[in-house]
Design a protein around this motif. Sequence first.
Motif, PDB file in Angstrom:
ATOM      1  N   GLY A 151       0.839  -1.183  -0.028  1.00  0.00           N
ATOM      2  CA  GLY A 151      -0.207  -0.133  -0.039  1.00  0.00           C
ATOM      3  C   GLY A 151       0.806   1.288  -0.195  1.00  0.00           C
ATOM      4  O   GLY A 151       1.844   1.356  -0.712  1.00  0.00           O
ATOM      5  N   PHE A 152       0.341   2.167   0.866  1.00  0.00           N
ATOM      6  CA  PHE A 152       0.991   3.703   1.005  1.00  0.00           C
ATOM      7  C   PHE A 152       1.418   4.172   2.239  1.00  0.00           C
ATOM      8  O   PHE A 152       0.606   3.613   3.389  1.00  0.00           O
ATOM      9  CB  PHE A 152       0.219   4.362   0.075  1.00  0.00           C
ATOM     10  CG  PHE A 152      -0.287   4.238  -1.222  1.00  0.00           C
ATOM     11  CD1 PHE A 152       0.665   4.553  -2.171  1.00  0.00           C
ATOM     12  CD2 PHE A 152      -1.376   3.369  -1.553  1.00  0.00           C
ATOM     13  CE1 PHE A 152       0.150   4.533  -3.698  1.00  0.00           C
ATOM     14  CE2 PHE A 152      -1.372   2.874  -2.855  1.00  0.00           C
ATOM     15  CZ  PHE A 152      -0.700   3.533  -3.796  1.00  0.00           C
ATOM     16  N   GLN A 153       2.124   4.936   2.556  1.00  0.00           N
ATOM     17  CA  GLN A 153       2.563   5.460   3.785  1.00  0.00           C
ATOM     18  C   GLN A 153       2.333   7.040   3.411  1.00  0.00           C
ATOM     19  O   GLN A 153       3.032   7.735   2.674  1.00  0.00           O
ATOM     20  CB  GLN A 153       3.783   5.157   4.335  1.00  0.00           C
ATOM     21  CG  GLN A 153       4.100   5.835   5.764  1.00  0.00           C
ATOM     22  CD  GLN A 153       5.241   5.250   6.370  1.00  0.00           C
ATOM     23  OE1 GLN A 153       5.231   3.958   6.986  1.00  0.00           O
ATOM     24  NE2 GLN A 153       6.573   6.217   6.323  1.00  0.00           N
ATOM     25  N   ALA A 154       1.657   7.835   4.435  1.00  0.00           N
ATOM     26  CA  ALA A 154       1.487   9.321   4.183  1.00  0.00           C
ATOM     27  C   ALA A 154       1.980   9.927   5.704  1.00  0.00           C
ATOM     28  O   ALA A 154       1.610   9.220   6.797  1.00  0.00           O
ATOM     29  CB  ALA A 154      -0.058   9.367   4.181  1.00  0.00           C
ATOM     30  N   GLU A 155       2.458  11.108   5.637  1.00  0.00           N
ATOM     31  CA  GLU A 155       3.098  11.780   6.595  1.00  0.00           C
ATOM     32  C   GLU A 155       2.422  13.234   6.249  1.00  0.00           C
ATOM     33  O   GLU A 155       2.310  13.868   5.522  1.00  0.00           O
ATOM     34  CB  GLU A 155       4.618  11.631   6.423  1.00  0.00           C
ATOM     35  CG  GLU A 155       5.183  10.341   6.752  1.00  0.00           C
ATOM     36  CD  GLU A 155       6.672  10.335   6.769  1.00  0.00           C
ATOM     37  OE1 GLU A 155       7.188  11.136   6.933  1.00  0.00           O
ATOM     38  OE2 GLU A 155       7.253   9.119   6.540  1.00  0.00           O
ATOM     39  N   TRP A 156       2.453  13.740   7.699  1.00  0.00           N
ATOM     40  CA  TRP A 156       1.878  15.218   7.875  1.00  0.00           C
ATOM     41  C   TRP A 156       2.494  15.662   9.305  1.00  0.00           C
ATOM     42  O   TRP A 156       3.246  14.719   9.865  1.00  0.00           O
ATOM     43  CB  TRP A 156       0.518  15.437   7.783  1.00  0.00           C
ATOM     44  CG  TRP A 156      -0.314  14.740   8.807  1.00  0.00           C
ATOM     45  CD1 TRP A 156      -0.826  15.128  10.005  1.00  0.00           C
ATOM     46  CD2 TRP A 156      -0.967  13.392   8.766  1.00  0.00           C
ATOM     47  NE1 TRP A 156      -1.596  14.185  10.856  1.00  0.00           N
ATOM     48  CE2 TRP A 156      -1.488  13.282   9.848  1.00  0.00           C
ATOM     49  CE3 TRP A 156      -0.790  12.495   7.552  1.00  0.00           C
ATOM     50  CZ2 TRP A 156      -2.398  11.983   9.963  1.00  0.00           C
ATOM     51  CZ3 TRP A 156      -1.412  11.355   7.701  1.00  0.00           C
ATOM     52  CH2 TRP A 156      -2.431  10.982   9.032  1.00  0.00           C
ATOM     53  N   GLY A 157       2.498  16.755   9.513  1.00  0.00           N
ATOM     54  CA  GLY A 157       3.209  17.445  10.704  1.00  0.00           C
ATOM     55  C   GLY A 157       2.852  16.372  11.958  1.00  0.00           C
ATOM     56  O   GLY A 157       3.928  16.282  12.752  1.00  0.00           O
ATOM     57  N   GLY A 158       1.856  16.179  12.265  1.00  0.00           N
ATOM     58  CA  GLY A 158       1.603  15.425  13.316  1.00  0.00           C
ATOM     59  C   GLY A 158       1.111  13.914  13.513  1.00  0.00           C
ATOM     60  O   GLY A 158       0.641  13.423  14.392  1.00  0.00           O
ATOM     61  N   GLY A 159       1.368  13.257  12.198  1.00  0.00           N
ATOM     62  CA  GLY A 159       0.862  11.991  12.138  1.00  0.00           C
ATOM     63  C   GLY A 159       1.489  11.154  10.815  1.00  0.00           C
ATOM     64  O   GLY A 159       2.243  11.834  10.077  1.00  0.00           O
ATOM     65  N   CYS A 160       1.476  10.034  10.949  1.00  0.00           N
ATOM     66  CA  CYS A 160       1.908   9.100   9.673  1.00  0.00           C
ATOM     67  C   CYS A 160       0.863   7.890   9.781  1.00  0.00           C
ATOM     68  O   CYS A 160       0.643   7.147  10.972  1.00  0.00           O
ATOM     69  CB  CYS A 160       3.259   8.676  10.226  1.00  0.00           C
ATOM     70  SG  CYS A 160       4.007   7.402   9.078  1.00  0.00           S
ATOM     71  N   VAL A 161       0.284   7.448   8.702  1.00  0.00           N
ATOM     72  CA  VAL A 161      -0.525   6.326   8.630  1.00  0.00           C
ATOM     73  C   VAL A 161      -0.239   5.552   7.226  1.00  0.00           C
ATOM     74  O   VAL A 161       0.529   5.917   6.491  1.00  0.00           O
ATOM     75  CB  VAL A 161      -1.896   6.511   8.473  1.00  0.00           C
ATOM     76  CG1 VAL A 161      -2.313   7.500  10.010  1.00  0.00           C
ATOM     77  CG2 VAL A 161      -2.484   7.359   7.222  1.00  0.00           C
TER      78      VAL A 161
END
Length: 314
Positions: A91-101
């Motif tokens: 699948g995929f991994q997404a990141e932003w300032g306060g999170g990662c899923v």
Amino acid sequence: MDEMDYDCLVIGGGPAGLTAAIYLTRFHLRLKVVDAGKSRASWIPCTHNHAGFPGGISGKELLQRMREQAQMYGASIETARVTRLDRIEGGFQAEWGGGCVTAKTVLLATGVTNRRPPMDEDLHDEALSKGLIRYCPICDGYEVTDKRVGVIGSGSHGVAEAVFLRGFTEDITLIAPDKAHDLALEDQEKLRQFGITCVDGPAHAVAATEACITIDTVEGHYTFDSVYPALGSDTHTELAEQVGAVISDTTECVVVDDHQRTSVPGFYAAGDVVIGLDQISHAMGEGGVAATTIRNDLAKERPIVREALQKNVG
């Protein structure tokens, strides 16, 4: 599928993303929506073009209703801007300032940003809220019927928008945004044919009242009931590029098939980030198509079967 945090990550909480979220949660899929809160729909003070609301509805209210509907069915919605998206095994991994899923699939619904005319930001926002600046002649051309309209733009794109608006009013002025017009002979002929006034720039909005907006040009002041910037837009394709999805060289939009699949397996796109009619209704339709495709594609890997809830007896 179970190793991932979610079955689908929806990036973008505009009409396309939220429609997809409603569908996906009602398909009993694990869903996360990450939304930067920049949907163009939120700019709309009141739309009378959206079916089902004869009295009109503001873009912010429409989005809020859609968020509540998605959350009612279990959607997790977070306000943040995804800055990194990577393909990983499964699948995929997404990141932003306060999170990662991680997610099995991703739906990109990040839309576009309209290029603003040269004017003070506060004045722009005030004029926009009053309908003195409008960005969508398809949505709200009806509202300027028989009114004085200025189109800030040049070249074939500016001429095309001025000609389109000529179907609503005969009082149209095309103003160059930053310099004198340099129009092809064919475009000049179109302006003459439709009786559209042509004014050289640079143009700068200097004042707005409750009823009109004034534009300062090298040829003097012009006052209009509404102004349409025809300056193009910037498509938010950065995340698509990070995972290697094909972007059109001509439209600068994410390329998809008839079911909203991109060139990357498991990665889908819908709404204004995809070439098409930039309308709320169209974005919603693409969101529904994308969500159904995602559900069916996931089912090909592992059948999605809803097991009955166990009841305690005795």
